[in-house]
Write an enzyme that holds these catalytic residues in place. Structure first.
Site, PDB file in Angstrom:
ATOM      1  CB  CYS A 110      -2.999  -3.636   6.462  1.00 47.96           C
ATOM      2  SG  CYS A 110      -2.952  -5.417   6.130  1.00 47.96           S
TER       3      CYS A 110
ATOM      4  CG  HIS B 279      -2.074  -4.741   1.853  1.00 48.98           C
ATOM      5  ND1 HIS B 279      -1.536  -4.311   3.047  1.00 48.98           N
ATOM      6  CD2 HIS B 279      -2.406  -3.605   1.177  1.00 48.98           C
ATOM      7  CE1 HIS B 279      -1.542  -2.995   3.094  1.00 48.98           C
ATOM      8  NE2 HIS B 279      -2.069  -2.542   1.974  1.00 48.98           N
TER       9      HIS B 279
END
Length: 512
Positions: free
Chosen positions: A142, A453
């Site tokens: 990510c 994330h």
């Protein structure tokens, strides 16, 4: 139907004239014209083939003979493959993309890319909007997806990729894998002349992932480990910078021009510059003399970076001044990319606060000089700013008791940023008044520096709106949800389980 074996027909075949008339009227009715009116095909003498010399230089127009027909360009790229360059090296195979029609010469990949680099100037002209596309996360990438999205929606960088696509043929030798992978990735984003709502299908940035294989800088991509987005951005831009520098050097050497000075990596150049202030003797060992405040002479040195499109788009310069009692001031010009902003102090609540804090004098006790240990001061100013200013909000810090910690402090950042004059060095203060527009924000979710994330908000290239991108999930967001977004509650983030989002990287583009 006539009976071809009748007596009448047999008799008519006895004479040549009757036979011819029979064939015309019966067997071949479409040949109904009289013999003298029939358009006989003129006999043409076949010309003997000519031996054409295809041994032409790629620097010269393709000319095969003196006839007008031969002055036209070859009708097939396979014909070009039969040629070879004068000398030892054969013509390199190229991609099926043709060389632009406005060029009269057929250029190799190296000469075309080298010429582009040598003459390059960043363009802030907004292109047409592109259809947003999500990137598939195959596992802990990510951080890469967010950085690639931010770069694709950076106007000068996108214009650079578009220019390379238009002017440079494909290189099958893979001498510039990252440059080629990004230009190929940019082709997956279709441009639109009208506004659109639907996003394109999600894609896997495999072309970029493959380009990093075998490069020790990107070992974390091969092992599947989570990586810091800011660290990946630095490594990625450094590698792109070096690829451009190598092609520029090759171009200059090929054209018998001067050999560029030694390359200094941008990220390492800053560190080496700070380390060179270890003591006064090292400061005075090299450099030049400037006239400082009150006409006092100062020693000035510069950690230079070789020019490339990356340094021209993202690279700025800081001026660090060291003041030691009973000694001349020392000045070091240092490159930056991105600009690191410390946000740990309690009085820092905005980007402007962090910029002004960066320029505050730093006390250096027990500084070693020729006259013993003294108290010195060091002060940092901004010397120059790039077209694209990337601000890194330093969220992570180390504590001896708890290790690496994350700072969740809300930091205000405006959609339009005006840099205050007091953060510039006195030599340029008042001569520049830069203003920037926010065009991308990379967020970190979670508590761990080595995990969590990453998501990103990007502005459409023509500034027609904003998109929030979480790997393959994309939706429109208003600007007030982007500006100071960590201060506002976003229900969509709660559903995704990312309620601890904070801004980590800010991409600002200078107003044209």
């Amino acid at each position: 139907m006539r009976d071809l074996t009748s007596a009448t027909d047999s008799a008519s075949l006895e004479s040549d004239s009757s036979r011819n008339q029979f064939i015309i009227n019966s067997l071949l009715p479409w040949y109904s014209c009289s013999e003298h009116e029939f358009p006989h095909r003129k006999a043409r003498k076949r010309r003997s083939p000519k031996n054409l010399d295809w041994s032409v230089s790629v620097q010269m127009p393709l000319v095969t003979s003196k006839t007008k027909e031969s002055e036209k360009s070859p009708k097939s790229w396979s014909a070009i493959a039969k040629k070879h360059v004068q000398g030892d090296s054969p013509v390199k195979k190229s991609h099926s993309v043709p060389v632009p029609s406005d060029r009269s010469e057929k250029k190799s990949f190296n000469s075309s890319l080298g010429e582009l680099i040598e003459t390059y100037s960043p363009s802030l002209d907004a292109p047409r909007p592109i259809q947003p596309r999500g990137f598939i996360n195959t596992g802990n990438i990510c951080f890469m997806n967010s950085i690639l999205q931010a770069l694709m929606y950076c106007v000068p960088f996108y214009n650079l990729l578009k220019q390379i696509n238009r002017m440079v043929p494909y290189n099958f030798e893979r001498t510039t894998p990252l440059i080629e992978s990004l230009t190929m990735l940019s082709r997956d984003f279709r441009e639109y002349s009208e506004k659109f709502d639907l996003q394109g299908d999600s894609i896997l940035p495999e072309v970029v992932y493959s380009a990093t294989k075998g490069n020790p800088r990107f070992e974390m991509l091969q092992t599947g480990e989570q990586e810091d987005a800011e660290e990946f951005l630095n490594l990625f831009l450094d590698e792109l910078h070096e690829e451009f520098v190598r092609e520029r050097r090759h171009y200059l050497l090929k054209n018998d021009e001067r050999n560029p000075k030694s390359d200094i990596k941008i990220s390492n150049g800053i560190k080496s510059g700070l380390d060179s202030f270890d003591d006064q003797s090292s400061v005075e060992a090299s450099g030049w003399t400037e006239v400082g405040k009150n006409k006092k002479p100062v020693i000035a040195r510069s950690a230079t970076v070789e020019r490339s499109p990356i340094s021209q788009i993202f690279g700025g310069q800081l001026r660090s001044t060291l003041r030691v009692p009973s000694a001349r001031d020392s000045v070091l010009l240092e490159p930056f990319q991105p600009l690191q902003l410390d946000i740990q102090a309690e009085d820092i609540h905005s980007v402007i606060d962090a910029l002004e804090h960066m320029t505050a004098p730093e006390i250096l006790p027990e500084w070693h000089s020729s006259k013993g240990n003294v108290t010195a001061t060091k002060q940092m100013y901004i010397e120059s700013l790039p077209p694209v200013l990337i601000l890194h909000l330093k969220r992570f810090f180390y504590e001896a008791s708890g290790g690496t910690q994350k700072n969740y402090k809300p930091i205000a950042y405006p959609a339009r940023l005006s840099i205050p004059q007091n953060v510039f060095s006195p030599s340029v203060r008042g001569s520049i008044h830069p203003e920037y527009d926010l065009n991308a924000v990379v967020y970190h979710h979670g508590t761990s520096a080595s995990g969590g994330h990453y998501t990103v908000d990007v502005q459409q290239l023509d500034k027609s709106g904003w998109f929030r991108i979480d790997d393959t999930h994309i939706h429109r967001v208003p600007i007030h949800d982007v500006e100071n977004s960590e201060l506002s509650a976003d229900p969509s983030l709660s559903k995704l389980g990312h309620g601890d989002r904070v801004a980590y990287l800010l991409f600002y583009t200078r107003r044209s």
